[in-house]
Design a protein around this motif. Structure first.
Motif, PDB file in Angstrom:
ATOM      1  N   GLU A  23      29.272  46.939  35.921  1.00 49.60           N
ATOM      2  CA  GLU A  23      28.815  45.574  36.159  1.00 49.60           C
ATOM      3  C   GLU A  23      28.820  45.292  37.659  1.00 49.60           C
ATOM      4  OE1 GLU A  23      27.573  43.590  34.021  1.00 49.60           O
ATOM      5  OE2 GLU A  23      28.186  44.455  32.096  1.00 49.60           O
ATOM      6  N   VAL A  25      29.317  42.943  41.032  1.00 47.18           N
ATOM      7  CA  VAL A  25      30.147  41.850  41.546  1.00 47.18           C
ATOM      8  C   VAL A  25      29.714  41.537  42.975  1.00 47.18           C
ATOM      9  CG1 VAL A  25      32.476  41.134  42.172  1.00 47.18           C
ATOM     10  CG2 VAL A  25      32.105  42.445  40.080  1.00 47.18           C
ATOM     11  N   LEU A  50      37.624  39.544  35.817  1.00 50.96           N
ATOM     12  CA  LEU A  50      36.970  38.233  35.815  1.00 50.96           C
ATOM     13  C   LEU A  50      37.912  37.058  36.052  1.00 50.96           C
ATOM     14  CD1 LEU A  50      34.098  37.271  35.623  1.00 50.96           C
ATOM     15  CD2 LEU A  50      34.399  36.974  33.154  1.00 50.96           C
ATOM     16  N   GLU A  54      37.081  34.543  39.089  1.00 47.45           N
ATOM     17  CA  GLU A  54      36.779  33.134  38.863  1.00 47.45           C
ATOM     18  C   GLU A  54      37.748  32.221  39.606  1.00 47.45           C
ATOM     19  OE1 GLU A  54      36.745  32.896  34.610  1.00 47.45           O
ATOM     20  OE2 GLU A  54      34.593  33.384  34.476  1.00 47.45           O
ATOM     21  N   THR A  60      28.817  35.063  40.728  1.00 41.90           N
ATOM     22  CA  THR A  60      28.192  36.140  39.970  1.00 41.90           C
ATOM     23  C   THR A  60      26.934  36.596  40.707  1.00 41.90           C
ATOM     24  OG1 THR A  60      26.828  34.620  38.685  1.00 41.90           O
ATOM     25  CG2 THR A  60      29.026  35.171  37.793  1.00 41.90           C
TER      26      THR A  60
END
Length: 213
Positions: A23, A25, A50, A54, A60
């Motif tokens: 993923e 970032v 995550l 956050e 994102t």
């Protein structure tokens, strides 16, 4: 993003790292905190990182892409780490959001630039380097880059180095030039006179002001 666009910027630069499950970032550093301990993003799936991301308001990637698009800005993605699968995801995101034609994919790692050329050949690419002795034309040719990006902000006058026949040779080989990063008015003026394609800066308002002189 709107405030950046209002200052006269054309692109917004952001950094990219990849997690252990490929993923993306939007972050400069590869280390986060997981379970109270420092951890490498590349060693953990996104869902583990995550909560920390956050809490620290790390945006994102899709959020960055959409915010730039909505502000009328292009993207300059400084890619720190990239797998083949994450490269495919990035290419798909840019295409999905209509930003493939308004993005430059850049990296100091030659293998990443080459990977971007393989996965997203339609998206322009830049290769970064720090040494004044780097052979820019051969480097760009070997990885399929459209732009060379000398990171010479440590020099008192990087514009003088560019002017010393360096820029003519790069231009003669069909390459663009992007400079990193500059806030010194006298250097910016020199770069404007040389006609480089892009100047990264923390002061887009200053670039706009000097460009209007």
């Amino acid at each position: 993003m709107l405030s950046v666009a209002a200052c006269g910027a054309h692109l917004v630069e952001f950094d990219l790292h990849v997690t252990g499950d490929d993923e993306l970032v939007a972050r400069h550093d590869p280390v986060v905190e997981i379970g109270g301990a420092r951890a490498w993003l590349a060693d953990h799936p996104l869902d583990e990182a995550l909560p920390w991301l956050e809490r620290n308001q790390v945006p994102t990637v899709i959020g960055v892409i959409q915010a730039a698009r909505d502000a009328g800005l292009g993207l300059y993605a400084d890619i720190k780490t990239l797998t083949f699968r994450s490269a495919e995801r990035l290419a798909a995101l840019l295409d999905q959001e209509g930003m493939a034609g308004r993005t430059i994919l850049a990296s100091v790692r030659s293998d990443i630039v080459a990977r971007c050329a393989e996965v997203a050949p339609e998206v322009p690419r830049a290769v970064l380097f720090a040494s004044t002795l780097e052979e820019p034309v051969q480097l760009a040719s070997s990885v399929g880059a459209h732009y060379v990006h000398p990171c010479w902000e440590r020099l008192p006058h990087p514009d003088h180095v560019l002017a010393d026949g360096w820029l003519d040779r790069v231009r003669a080989n069909g390459l663009g030039v992007i400079c990193w990063h500059e806030e010194r008015p006298e250097v910016i003026r020199g770069l404007f006179e040389l006609g480089v394609d892009g100047i990264c800066t923390d002061r887009p308002d200053l670039l706009t002001e000097l460009a209007q002189e």
